[in-house]
Design a protein around this motif. Sequence first.
Motif, mmCIF file in Angstrom:
data_model
loop_
_atom_site.group_PDB
_atom_site.id
_atom_site.type_symbol
_atom_site.label_atom_id
_atom_site.label_comp_id
_atom_site.label_asym_id
_atom_site.label_seq_id
_atom_site.Cartn_x
_atom_site.Cartn_y
_atom_site.Cartn_z
ATOM 1 N N ILE A 140 0.829 -1.207 0.000
ATOM 2 C CA ILE A 140 0.000 0.000 0.000
ATOM 3 C C ILE A 140 0.861 1.253 0.000
ATOM 4 C CG2 ILE A 140 -1.734 1.313 1.279
ATOM 5 C CD1 ILE A 140 -2.480 -1.386 2.640
ATOM 6 N N GLU A 141 0.539 2.170 -0.907
ATOM 7 C CA GLU A 141 1.080 3.512 -0.789
ATOM 8 C C GLU A 141 -0.032 4.352 -0.165
ATOM 9 O OE1 GLU A 141 2.772 7.362 -3.071
ATOM 10 O OE2 GLU A 141 1.280 6.118 -4.039
ATOM 11 N N PRO A 142 0.159 4.843 1.062
ATOM 12 C CA PRO A 142 -0.913 5.556 1.747
ATOM 13 C C PRO A 142 -1.352 6.820 1.016
ATOM 14 C CG PRO A 142 0.962 5.199 3.211
ATOM 15 C CD PRO A 142 1.376 4.771 1.846
ATOM 16 N N THR A 143 -2.617 7.121 1.118
ATOM 17 C CA THR A 143 -3.207 8.324 0.534
ATOM 18 C C THR A 143 -3.091 9.473 1.523
ATOM 19 O OG1 THR A 143 -4.737 7.047 -0.792
ATOM 20 C CG2 THR A 143 -5.379 9.307 -0.300
ATOM 21 N N LYS A 144 -2.523 10.580 1.079
ATOM 22 C CA LYS A 144 -2.380 11.770 1.923
ATOM 23 C C LYS A 144 -1.848 11.385 3.303
ATOM 24 C CE LYS A 144 -5.732 14.444 -0.631
ATOM 25 N NZ LYS A 144 -6.941 15.226 -0.658
ATOM 26 N N SER A 145 -0.686 10.736 3.306
ATOM 27 C CA SER A 145 -0.129 10.165 4.541
ATOM 28 C C SER A 145 0.199 11.212 5.604
ATOM 29 C CB SER A 145 1.121 9.354 4.218
ATOM 30 O OG SER A 145 2.072 10.161 3.571
ATOM 31 N N GLY A 146 0.324 12.464 5.234
ATOM 32 C CA GLY A 146 0.602 13.510 6.211
ATOM 33 C C GLY A 146 -0.623 13.912 7.015
ATOM 34 N N GLU A 147 -1.802 13.416 6.612
ATOM 35 C CA GLU A 147 -3.047 13.753 7.306
ATOM 36 C C GLU A 147 -3.501 12.569 8.154
ATOM 37 O OE1 GLU A 147 -5.884 14.961 4.346
ATOM 38 O OE2 GLU A 147 -4.552 16.512 3.553
ATOM 39 N N ARG A 148 -4.494 12.808 8.992
ATOM 40 C CA ARG A 148 -5.073 11.751 9.810
ATOM 41 C C ARG A 148 -5.661 10.673 8.913
ATOM 42 N NH1 ARG A 148 -9.207 10.169 10.722
ATOM 43 N NH2 ARG A 148 -11.090 10.427 11.800
ATOM 44 N N ASN A 149 -5.516 9.417 9.312
ATOM 45 C CA ASN A 149 -5.989 8.284 8.517
ATOM 46 C C ASN A 149 -7.475 8.020 8.782
ATOM 47 O OD1 ASN A 149 -6.508 5.846 7.329
ATOM 48 N ND2 ASN A 149 -4.901 4.736 8.351
ATOM 49 N N PRO A 150 -8.355 8.334 7.817
ATOM 50 C CA PRO A 150 -9.786 8.092 8.033
ATOM 51 C C PRO A 150 -10.171 6.621 7.826
ATOM 52 C CG PRO A 150 -9.447 9.026 5.869
ATOM 53 C CD PRO A 150 -8.099 8.985 6.539
ATOM 54 N N ASN A 151 -9.236 5.798 7.363
ATOM 55 C CA ASN A 151 -9.533 4.395 7.050
ATOM 56 C C ASN A 151 -8.857 3.426 8.012
ATOM 57 O OD1 ASN A 151 -11.102 5.033 4.690
ATOM 58 N ND2 ASN A 151 -9.179 5.579 3.709
ATOM 59 N N LEU A 152 -8.558 3.897 9.216
ATOM 60 C CA LEU A 152 -7.830 3.094 10.193
ATOM 61 C C LEU A 152 -8.506 1.753 10.454
ATOM 62 C CD1 LEU A 152 -5.450 2.886 12.146
ATOM 63 C CD2 LEU A 152 -6.853 4.040 13.861
ATOM 64 N N ASN A 153 -9.842 1.735 10.509
ATOM 65 C CA ASN A 153 -10.532 0.475 10.813
ATOM 66 C C ASN A 153 -10.268 -0.600 9.762
ATOM 67 O OD1 ASN A 153 -12.130 2.119 9.101
ATOM 68 N ND2 ASN A 153 -13.919 0.884 9.534
ATOM 69 N N TYR A 154 -10.029 -0.214 8.513
ATOM 70 C CA TYR A 154 -9.722 -1.207 7.473
ATOM 71 C C TYR A 154 -8.332 -1.800 7.690
ATOM 72 C CZ TYR A 154 -13.942 0.360 5.229
ATOM 73 O OH TYR A 154 -15.254 0.657 4.982
ATOM 74 N N TYR A 155 -7.405 -0.965 8.150
ATOM 75 C CA TYR A 155 -6.066 -1.471 8.454
ATOM 76 C C TYR A 155 -6.107 -2.385 9.674
ATOM 77 C CZ TYR A 155 -4.371 1.683 4.915
ATOM 78 O OH TYR A 155 -4.147 2.304 3.711
ATOM 79 N N LEU A 156 -6.955 -2.046 10.640
ATOM 80 C CA LEU A 156 -7.122 -2.924 11.804
ATOM 81 C C LEU A 156 -7.726 -4.261 11.382
ATOM 82 C CD1 LEU A 156 -8.403 -0.327 14.425
ATOM 83 C CD2 LEU A 156 -6.140 -1.389 14.307
ATOM 84 N N THR A 157 -8.612 -4.223 10.402
ATOM 85 C CA THR A 157 -9.189 -5.469 9.885
ATOM 86 C C THR A 157 -8.105 -6.327 9.239
ATOM 87 O OG1 THR A 157 -11.343 -4.420 9.535
ATOM 88 C CG2 THR A 157 -10.906 -6.443 8.296
ATOM 89 N N TYR A 172 1.216 6.096 7.688
ATOM 90 C CA TYR A 172 0.354 6.939 8.505
ATOM 91 C C TYR A 172 0.971 7.075 9.889
ATOM 92 C CZ TYR A 172 -3.302 6.555 4.983
ATOM 93 O OH TYR A 172 -4.020 6.625 3.827
ATOM 94 N N GLU A 173 0.939 8.292 10.428
ATOM 95 C CA GLU A 173 1.570 8.579 11.705
ATOM 96 C C GLU A 173 1.036 7.708 12.834
ATOM 97 O OE1 GLU A 173 1.819 12.524 13.957
ATOM 98 O OE2 GLU A 173 2.518 13.005 11.934
ATOM 99 N N GLU A 174 -0.272 7.437 12.839
ATOM 100 C CA GLU A 174 -0.870 6.699 13.946
ATOM 101 C C GLU A 174 -0.706 5.184 13.829
ATOM 102 O OE1 GLU A 174 -4.489 7.973 11.382
ATOM 103 O OE2 GLU A 174 -2.458 8.610 11.697
#
Length: 194
Positions: A140-157, A172-174
């Motif tokens: 994965i190349e993160p989308t707008k990696s300098g911003e908060r990740n709105p898709n965190l739950n998919y990564y947790l999945t 992503y920072e978080e």
Amino acid sequence: MTPKYIQVKQEILSWIHSSKLEPQSQLPSEHEMSEQFAVSRQTVRQALGELVQEGWLYRMQGKGTFVATRDSKETEDPRTIGIVTTYISDYIFPSIVQGIESKLSRQGYKLLLSSTGNDPEQERQCLEMLLSQPLSGIIIEPTKSGERNPNLNYYLTLENRQIPYLMINARYEEMDAPCLRVDDEQGGFWRLSI
């Protein structure tokens, strides 16, 4: 801080993975779970809804929510790698994708390629599509990696399903995800040995 519904979702997934909840077993009611987790019923409903959508649970009208039977083919090695980039035909991405495809095909893997156009909503759709497929891993190349990740739950999945993933170019920072980065500054230098 992880949203409460994600915490509830992770706990239910841990019950499934640890066999505390067996396939076809019924979950406690939303009311019981809201008391158990000290959250609102809406929070529980949101967590359950995502788990139903992801195929971990199913609902029976008037009876409740149950653990789904996981297809045995999901445990086999599907020999497919998903790739998510921000762009496919711009900048360095054609070379990156071509290199990944060349290496993976020699190893007997197939590729599922998708692009986000650097849009978080499109990234969500790409991740949903990939999560609906049996995969050996995702690059994965993160989308707008300098911003908060709105898709965190998919990564947790991905983590809950134990699907390995690697981020390229940024992270992503978080998230403490494995990441492959090129050192552009050092890459600009070359040495001549005589």
